[in-house]
Motif scaffolding. Structure first.
Motif, mmCIF file in Angstrom:
data_model
loop_
_atom_site.group_PDB
_atom_site.id
_atom_site.type_symbol
_atom_site.label_atom_id
_atom_site.label_comp_id
_atom_site.label_asym_id
_atom_site.label_seq_id
_atom_site.Cartn_x
_atom_site.Cartn_y
_atom_site.Cartn_z
ATOM 1 N N GLY A 232 -8.021 -13.068 -10.324
ATOM 2 C CA GLY A 232 -8.109 -12.598 -11.702
ATOM 3 C C GLY A 232 -7.269 -11.372 -11.994
ATOM 4 N N LEU A 233 -6.278 -11.072 -11.127
ATOM 5 C CA LEU A 233 -5.420 -9.913 -11.355
ATOM 6 C C LEU A 233 -4.464 -10.202 -12.501
ATOM 7 C CD1 LEU A 233 -4.575 -8.838 -7.699
ATOM 8 C CD2 LEU A 233 -6.537 -8.219 -9.123
ATOM 9 N N LYS A 234 -4.230 -9.212 -13.337
ATOM 10 C CA LYS A 234 -3.406 -9.356 -14.533
ATOM 11 C C LYS A 234 -2.111 -8.547 -14.388
ATOM 12 C CE LYS A 234 -6.473 -11.767 -16.736
ATOM 13 N NZ LYS A 234 -6.295 -13.192 -16.776
ATOM 14 N N PRO A 235 -1.047 -8.979 -15.073
ATOM 15 C CA PRO A 235 0.190 -8.195 -15.072
ATOM 16 C C PRO A 235 -0.067 -6.791 -15.627
ATOM 17 C CG PRO A 235 0.552 -10.364 -16.038
ATOM 18 C CD PRO A 235 -0.930 -10.204 -15.861
ATOM 19 N N MET A 236 0.501 -5.778 -14.954
ATOM 20 C CA MET A 236 0.313 -4.387 -15.376
ATOM 21 C C MET A 236 1.642 -3.670 -15.552
ATOM 22 S SD MET A 236 -3.051 -3.403 -13.165
ATOM 23 C CE MET A 236 -3.768 -2.253 -14.329
ATOM 24 N N GLY A 237 2.751 -4.343 -15.287
ATOM 25 C CA GLY A 237 4.060 -3.746 -15.460
ATOM 26 C C GLY A 237 5.073 -4.387 -14.542
ATOM 27 N N LYS A 238 6.330 -4.330 -14.949
ATOM 28 C CA LYS A 238 7.428 -4.873 -14.141
ATOM 29 C C LYS A 238 8.585 -3.904 -14.174
ATOM 30 C CE LYS A 238 7.078 -9.856 -14.830
ATOM 31 N NZ LYS A 238 7.781 -11.021 -15.365
ATOM 32 N N TRP A 239 9.173 -3.698 -13.023
ATOM 33 C CA TRP A 239 10.440 -3.000 -12.936
ATOM 34 C C TRP A 239 11.497 -4.087 -12.828
ATOM 35 C CZ3 TRP A 239 5.920 -0.904 -11.882
ATOM 36 C CH2 TRP A 239 5.734 0.471 -12.075
ATOM 37 N N ASP A 240 12.747 -3.743 -13.019
ATOM 38 C CA ASP A 240 13.807 -4.734 -12.966
ATOM 39 C C ASP A 240 14.654 -4.508 -11.738
ATOM 40 O OD1 ASP A 240 15.611 -6.715 -13.573
ATOM 41 O OD2 ASP A 240 16.711 -5.506 -15.027
ATOM 42 N N PRO A 241 14.624 -5.355 -10.745
ATOM 43 C CA PRO A 241 13.963 -6.649 -10.724
ATOM 44 C C PRO A 241 12.550 -6.622 -10.139
ATOM 45 C CG PRO A 241 15.389 -6.473 -8.815
ATOM 46 C CD PRO A 241 15.530 -5.184 -9.604
ATOM 47 N N GLU A 242 12.179 -5.533 -9.494
ATOM 48 C CA GLU A 242 10.860 -5.441 -8.859
ATOM 49 C C GLU A 242 10.494 -3.989 -8.700
ATOM 50 O OE1 GLU A 242 12.619 -5.874 -4.354
ATOM 51 O OE2 GLU A 242 11.842 -7.638 -5.305
ATOM 52 N N PRO A 243 9.262 -3.659 -8.436
ATOM 53 C CA PRO A 243 8.148 -4.552 -8.152
ATOM 54 C C PRO A 243 7.524 -5.122 -9.420
ATOM 55 C CG PRO A 243 7.355 -2.305 -8.096
ATOM 56 C CD PRO A 243 8.843 -2.243 -8.342
ATOM 57 N N TRP A 244 6.709 -6.140 -9.228
ATOM 58 C CA TRP A 244 5.837 -6.654 -10.264
ATOM 59 C C TRP A 244 4.465 -6.078 -9.961
ATOM 60 C CZ3 TRP A 244 6.598 -12.471 -11.727
ATOM 61 C CH2 TRP A 244 7.938 -12.690 -12.067
ATOM 62 N N MET A 245 3.916 -5.305 -10.893
ATOM 63 C CA MET A 245 2.596 -4.688 -10.708
ATOM 64 C C MET A 245 1.543 -5.600 -11.324
ATOM 65 S SD MET A 245 3.368 -1.890 -9.125
ATOM 66 C CE MET A 245 2.178 -0.588 -9.286
ATOM 67 N N ILE A 246 0.541 -5.945 -10.518
ATOM 68 C CA ILE A 246 -0.582 -6.745 -10.984
ATOM 69 C C ILE A 246 -1.844 -6.053 -10.523
ATOM 70 C CG2 ILE A 246 0.701 -8.915 -10.994
ATOM 71 C CD1 ILE A 246 -0.616 -9.594 -8.317
ATOM 72 N N GLY A 247 -2.963 -6.252 -11.225
ATOM 73 C CA GLY A 247 -4.158 -5.588 -10.759
ATOM 74 C C GLY A 247 -5.350 -5.781 -11.666
ATOM 75 N N ALA A 248 -6.366 -4.993 -11.360
ATOM 76 C CA ALA A 248 -7.615 -4.966 -12.119
ATOM 77 C C ALA A 248 -8.109 -3.523 -12.106
ATOM 78 C CB ALA A 248 -8.650 -5.889 -11.482
ATOM 79 N N GLY A 249 -8.459 -2.997 -13.280
ATOM 80 C CA GLY A 249 -8.885 -1.602 -13.355
ATOM 81 C C GLY A 249 -7.764 -0.693 -12.918
ATOM 82 N N THR A 250 -8.063 0.234 -12.017
ATOM 83 C CA THR A 250 -7.027 1.137 -11.510
ATOM 84 C C THR A 250 -6.430 0.655 -10.196
ATOM 85 O OG1 THR A 250 -8.650 2.494 -10.335
ATOM 86 C CG2 THR A 250 -8.110 3.144 -12.611
ATOM 87 N N SER A 251 -6.856 -0.514 -9.706
ATOM 88 C CA SER A 251 -6.346 -1.058 -8.447
ATOM 89 C C SER A 251 -5.191 -2.002 -8.727
ATOM 90 C CB SER A 251 -7.444 -1.806 -7.696
ATOM 91 O OG SER A 251 -8.498 -0.949 -7.395
ATOM 92 N N LYS A 252 -4.075 -1.758 -8.050
ATOM 93 C CA LYS A 252 -2.894 -2.572 -8.290
ATOM 94 C C LYS A 252 -2.256 -3.035 -6.984
ATOM 95 C CE LYS A 252 -0.983 0.771 -10.839
ATOM 96 N NZ LYS A 252 -2.048 1.737 -11.014
ATOM 97 N N LEU A 253 -1.597 -4.184 -7.061
ATOM 98 C CA LEU A 253 -0.679 -4.635 -6.034
ATOM 99 C C LEU A 253 0.719 -4.539 -6.614
ATOM 100 C CD1 LEU A 253 -2.382 -7.887 -4.675
ATOM 101 C CD2 LEU A 253 -2.518 -5.567 -3.751
ATOM 102 N N ALA A 254 1.654 -4.060 -5.808
ATOM 103 C CA ALA A 254 3.065 -4.016 -6.186
ATOM 104 C C ALA A 254 3.762 -5.097 -5.382
ATOM 105 C CB ALA A 254 3.657 -2.640 -5.897
#
Length: 123
Positions: A29-51
């Protein structure tokens, strides 16, 4: 004095950014939280993110050899300055500050060589 507030993000090396982002959304259920060009793609929930970072990964019977890359600790602007002073006082070498546009980071390793980051968001 520096004090970490919480883990900001964990960097993950993946073989396919869109596929991985979709998998984490469907499975966790992680949602997109931001993208740099070309990476990383930040996904997460609340304040927890995966890059998510793209990497050419060797294949095994179990799939690709994706793995965690770095743990980033979040702080505020004052804590970011304090962290640099704290690391210098302890004799711990670090790289940065690195300006990522929306955030600044410093990078260093623990005694076993595990990569760490301290980051703060400018806005």
């Amino acid at each position: 004095m520096f004090k970490a507030q919480h883990i900001d993000h964990v960097e993950v090396l993946v073989s396919d950014l869109p596929r991985s982002a979709k998998w984490y959304e469907e499975v966790l259920g992680l949602k997109p939280m931001g993208k740099w060009d070309p990476e990383p793609w930040m996904i997460g929930a609340g304040t927890s993110k995966l890059a998510l970072f793209k990497a050419e990964l060797p294949r095994t019977d179990a799939g690709s050899e994706a793995h965690w890359h770095r743990v980033a600790w979040h702080t505020d602007a004052a804590g970011f300055q304090g962290a640099q002073q704290h690391l210098k006082a302890l004799g711990i070498a670090f790289r940065g500050p690195v300006d990522h546009g929306v955030s600044d980071s410093i990078y260093f390793n623990d005694p076993d060589g595990n990569p760490l980051e301290i980051t703060f968001y400018k806005r």
